[in-house]
Enzyme design. Structure first.
Site, PDB file in Angstrom:
ATOM      1  N   ASP A 275       0.924  -1.207  -0.063  1.00  0.00           N
ATOM      2  CA  ASP A 275       0.139  -0.101  -0.106  1.00  0.00           C
ATOM      3  C   ASP A 275       0.654   1.230  -0.047  1.00  0.00           C
ATOM      4  O   ASP A 275       1.892   1.265   0.434  1.00  0.00           O
ATOM      5  CB  ASP A 275      -0.741  -0.151   1.258  1.00  0.00           C
ATOM      6  CG  ASP A 275      -2.234  -0.484   1.070  1.00  0.00           C
ATOM      7  OD1 ASP A 275      -2.413  -0.890  -0.077  1.00  0.00           O
ATOM      8  OD2 ASP A 275      -2.937  -0.590   2.057  1.00  0.00           O
TER       9      ASP A 275
ATOM     10  N   LYS B 253      -2.321   4.528  -4.150  1.00  0.00           N
ATOM     11  CA  LYS B 253      -2.496   5.549  -5.086  1.00  0.00           C
ATOM     12  C   LYS B 253      -1.132   6.425  -5.177  1.00  0.00           C
ATOM     13  O   LYS B 253      -0.649   6.505  -4.265  1.00  0.00           O
ATOM     14  CB  LYS B 253      -3.738   6.416  -4.283  1.00  0.00           C
ATOM     15  CG  LYS B 253      -4.178   7.610  -5.299  1.00  0.00           C
ATOM     16  CD  LYS B 253      -5.105   8.271  -4.760  1.00  0.00           C
ATOM     17  CE  LYS B 253      -5.548   8.191  -3.093  1.00  0.00           C
ATOM     18  NZ  LYS B 253      -6.751   9.033  -2.694  1.00  0.00           N
TER      19      LYS B 253
ATOM     20  N   MET C  38      -8.406   9.611   8.057  1.00  0.00           N
ATOM     21  CA  MET C  38      -8.983   9.631   6.817  1.00  0.00           C
ATOM     22  C   MET C  38      -9.999  11.094   6.981  1.00  0.00           C
ATOM     23  O   MET C  38     -10.951  10.949   6.254  1.00  0.00           O
ATOM     24  CB  MET C  38      -9.642   8.608   6.129  1.00  0.00           C
ATOM     25  CG  MET C  38      -8.763   7.389   6.015  1.00  0.00           C
ATOM     26  SD  MET C  38      -9.739   6.046   5.393  1.00  0.00           S
ATOM     27  CE  MET C  38     -10.179   5.318   6.831  1.00  0.00           C
TER      28      MET C  38
HETATM   29  N1  SAH Z   1      -4.167   0.793   9.112  1.00  0.00           N
HETATM   30  C1  SAH Z   1      -3.874   2.154   9.185  1.00  0.00           C
HETATM   31  C2  SAH Z   1      -4.849   3.248   8.942  1.00  0.00           C
HETATM   32  C3  SAH Z   1      -5.136   3.069   7.576  1.00  0.00           C
HETATM   33  S1  SAH Z   1      -6.133   4.279   7.078  1.00  0.00           S
HETATM   34  C4  SAH Z   1      -3.314   2.381  10.673  1.00  0.00           C
HETATM   35  O1  SAH Z   1      -3.165   1.247  11.519  1.00  0.00           O
HETATM   36  O2  SAH Z   1      -2.616   3.291  11.014  1.00  0.00           O
HETATM   37  C5  SAH Z   1      -5.451   5.621   6.571  1.00  0.00           C
HETATM   38  C6  SAH Z   1      -5.401   6.713   7.481  1.00  0.00           C
HETATM   39  O3  SAH Z   1      -4.535   6.496   8.449  1.00  0.00           O
HETATM   40  C7  SAH Z   1      -4.712   8.254   6.642  1.00  0.00           C
HETATM   41  O4  SAH Z   1      -5.861   8.765   6.033  1.00  0.00           O
HETATM   42  C8  SAH Z   1      -4.584   8.687   8.038  1.00  0.00           C
HETATM   43  O5  SAH Z   1      -5.812   9.454   8.710  1.00  0.00           O
HETATM   44  C9  SAH Z   1      -4.141   7.670   8.946  1.00  0.00           C
HETATM   45  N2  SAH Z   1      -2.571   7.532   8.836  1.00  0.00           N
HETATM   46  C10 SAH Z   1      -1.712   6.476   8.724  1.00  0.00           C
HETATM   47  N3  SAH Z   1      -0.335   6.668   8.711  1.00  0.00           N
HETATM   48  C11 SAH Z   1      -0.642   8.069   9.208  1.00  0.00           C
HETATM   49  C12 SAH Z   1       0.621   8.702   9.551  1.00  0.00           C
HETATM   50  N4  SAH Z   1       1.951   8.362   9.452  1.00  0.00           N
HETATM   51  N5  SAH Z   1       0.288  10.207   9.918  1.00  0.00           N
HETATM   52  C13 SAH Z   1      -0.763  10.542  10.086  1.00  0.00           C
HETATM   53  N6  SAH Z   1      -1.948   9.862   9.742  1.00  0.00           N
HETATM   54  C14 SAH Z   1      -1.678   8.506   9.267  1.00  0.00           C
END
Ligand code: SAH
Length: 597
Positions: free
Chosen positions: A257, A279, A395
């Site tokens: 991803d 993306k 998100m």
């Molecule tokens: N599975 C992931 C989340 C995926 S959804 C987890 O557990 O972290 C994707 C969202 O995760 C992004 O839109 C953002 O809101 C958040 N996200 C993931 N990594 C991030 C980061 N390094 N900094 C800020 N937000 C993050």
């Protein structure tokens, strides 16, 4: 004229004449190989004294006595007195004992080659004394190319050999098995290795074990595929779990991803197929159904597949959905949890998600769904009424304004502290804080873009005081450094993100490098400058060469590196931190410091 031989020194008497640094090194080398060591010196370093006190070696505190070399198998003459050294050498020669005289190749009857040691595996480099400088550099190159994994690999290869020999096969069959072992576990390009699993080895030897579950029944391919859904953590590559890393290193294919790209280990062997499904600018991500179909078809080919996802696979990562699809298709799978951004990213912004008396409950919520559906799934009004809680929103960049409105409408204090954190835990981390009411406007002004998380609740108050991450002198700096990045801990502790890359660059290293902006490369010596010069496109045109020696700086200049910053020869780590820090300030004053686009 030299013949490299491998000596078994275990239990054999060896003499070291001298008590200084060279003598100490020789004595230690001999001890490591099991020799019985005597050191003769009127005065010896404390470390030699300590070895003697511990009974590791015999230390005779006196000068060398004529003739005594004859009683040993090997003699190292390592005093700073040429007379004594020559006397010992002559004695040894007369008694046909092999002798090595420090800094005097002519007086030596043997040399110890430069060595790279990986457990039972040793690679020796020698040049008949013609070009010791080249030998040192070649050893360094090999030291880099042969990672520490070769130690376990060699031990495992020894076990494999014993089993093959036990089978009483003919030469041809035996060699074919050895070939199979080698080609399945060694990447000839990067020299990355892996230890094969017991099951694989059994299979190669034609002794498959009865396996559990659907995999491996009659009529099915010999190796059943497996999908590991692995969480890559929030972006800082150090937050990938050990188990996740093990699965990646042993994979045949990795489906990545966008959010996980920064955490792909740059030393992932080149044989591993890397498939991006996230993306990218101008490109849509691969649709979910297609990703699931891809996982199924890769596994059906008998491949070990890693599905690498940002954060934790099952926190807004569709890990559950993918597991369902795999189960449905009868594919074996496992889930390797990751560090979710929902907890770790606030921490990197100085926000503890729980805090005694302030927040006793944390809600991880997606702010995306309320745009998708008419009837909202998230009970914002309920969340609004819980003052001792923290809300972490995923998100939510686009919907922040409506979330803020809903919470305020539900009765939450509009002055509640709130933060939006972009690319948390990485060198590109940005934190914007404001009140709940003002956060949407502030975020727009600051042009915060995804991936970002919002945090709402009284704990956000701590952000400024507890901002340990971006207050460090080198925070925001991301540098490529040739593997192994030993001795650079102080840079890391000062906040720099180091991407430790093998060269030639592998696709995984490129992916990791490209995932975030890079400030430059650390070049330790001329060979670093040369290796990185060949790959400079990967670092962008303006990438700065930070050179840790005159030699590296000279070579980088010659090779036409865009900008060369030389750090004083032999600089201490803290000086290095200061030099990098100063340069950073300079560039910040004079415009963007990004050299890569
Ligand atoms: N599975 C992931 C989340 C995926 S959804 C987890 O557990 O972290 C994707 C969202 O995760 C992004 O839109 C953002 O809101 C958040 N996200 C993931 N990594 C991030 C980061 N390094 N900094 C800020 N937000 C993050």
């Amino acid at each position: 004229m030299i013949l490299p031989v491998v000596l078994d020194l275990r239990g054999r008497p060896c003499l070291v004449v001298g008590g200084g640094d060279v003598a100490r090194r020789k004595a230690e080398e001999l001890l490591a190989e099991g020799a019985v060591v005597t050191v003769v010196a009127p005065e010896a370093l404390p470390s030699l004294e300590a070895l003697a006190a511990a009974g590791e070696l015999v230390l005779e505190r006196r000068g060398y006595r004529a003739g005594e070399a004859a009683a040993y198998r090997l003699v190292f003459a390592a005093t700073d007195d040429p007379e004594t050294n020559h006397l010992a050498a002559r004695d040894a020669e007369a008694a046909r004992v092999w002798v090595n005289v420090a800094d005097d190749p002519v007086a030596c009857s043997f040399h110890v080659p430069a060595r790279v040691k990986r457990g039972p595996l040793q690679i020796a480099v020698a040049s008949e004394g013609v070009a010791p400088f080249a030998v040192r550099r070649i050893r360094r190159l090999l030291e880099r190319r042969f990672a520490s994994g070769w130690s376990a690999w060699t031990t495992a290869a020894g076990r494999f050999r014993a089993r093959v020999r036990g089978k009483g096969l003919g030469d041809g069959e035996r060699e074919a098995l050895f070939d199979r072992y080698f080609s399945s576990t060694v990447d000839p390009e990067t020299l990355a290795v892996r230890v094969p699993s017991a099951r694989e080895v059994d299979e190669w030897l034609g002794e498959p074990r009865p396996s559990a579950g659907a995999a491996g029944r009659d009529g099915e391919p010999p190796r059943a595929g497996l999908v590991s859904l692995v969480g890559a953590g929030p972006g800082d590559p150090g937050l990938l779990t050990l188990l996740g890393r093990r699965r990646l290193m042993a994979a045949d294919a990795v489906v990545v991803d966008r959010l996980a790209e920064a955490a792909v280990p740059p030393d992932l062997p080149a044989r591993v197929e890397l498939i991006r499904v996230g993306k990218e600018a101008g490109n849509h991500p691969v649709p979910q159904a297609q990703i699931e179909a891809l996982l199924v078809s890769l596994a059906r080919e008998g491949k070990r597949v890693v599905r690498l996802k940002g954060g934790d696979p099952c926190v807004f990562g569709r890990g559950g959905e993918e597991a369902e699809a795999l189960r449905e298709a009868g594919i074996a799978y496992e889930v390797v949890p990751g560090v979710t951004s929902g907890i770790s990213v606030p921490t990197y912004a100085g926000i503890p998600v729980t805090y005694r008396d302030e927040a006793v409950c944390v809600t991880l919520v997606t702010a995306h769904e309320c745009r998708k559906r008419d009837g909202q799934q998230v009970p914002w009004e309920l969340l609004a009424r819980e003052p001792h809680a923290t809300i972490v929103g995923f998100m939510g960049v686009a919907t922040l304004a409506s979330v803020s409105e809903r919470l305020v409408a539900g009765g939450m204090d509009p002055r509640t502290p709130a933060a939006l954190i972009e690319r948390g835990s990485t060198s590109a981390q940005r934190v914007v804080t404001a009140t709940l009411r003002d956060l949407p406007a502030t975020a727009r002004e600051q042009e915060v873009v995804p991936p970002a998380l919002f945090v709402i609740g009284s704990v956000v108050r701590h952000a400024e005081r507890l901002d340990w991450f971006s207050n460090r002198p080198l925070s925001g700096v991301r540098l490529a450094v040739a593997s192994p990045a030993d001795g650079l801990l102080s840079l890391e502790l000062a906040g720099a993100a180091l991407v430790e890359v093998p060269y030639p660059l592998t696709p995984a290293a490129r992916m990791a490098l490209d995932a975030l902006p890079l400030d430059g490369c650390l070049l330790r010596d001329a060979s670093d400058a040369e290796a990185f010069a060949a790959e400079r496109t990967a670092f962008g045109n303006g990438a700065v060469a930070y050179c840790l020696s005159r030699e590296a700086a000279g070579r980088a200049e010659e090779l036409g590196w865009g900008e060369v910053v030389a750090v004083r020869e032999g600089a201490r780590p803290d000086e290095l931190v200061a030099v990098l820090g100063r340069r950073l300030e300079e560039v910040e004053r004079h415009g963007p410091r990004r050299g890569c686009d």
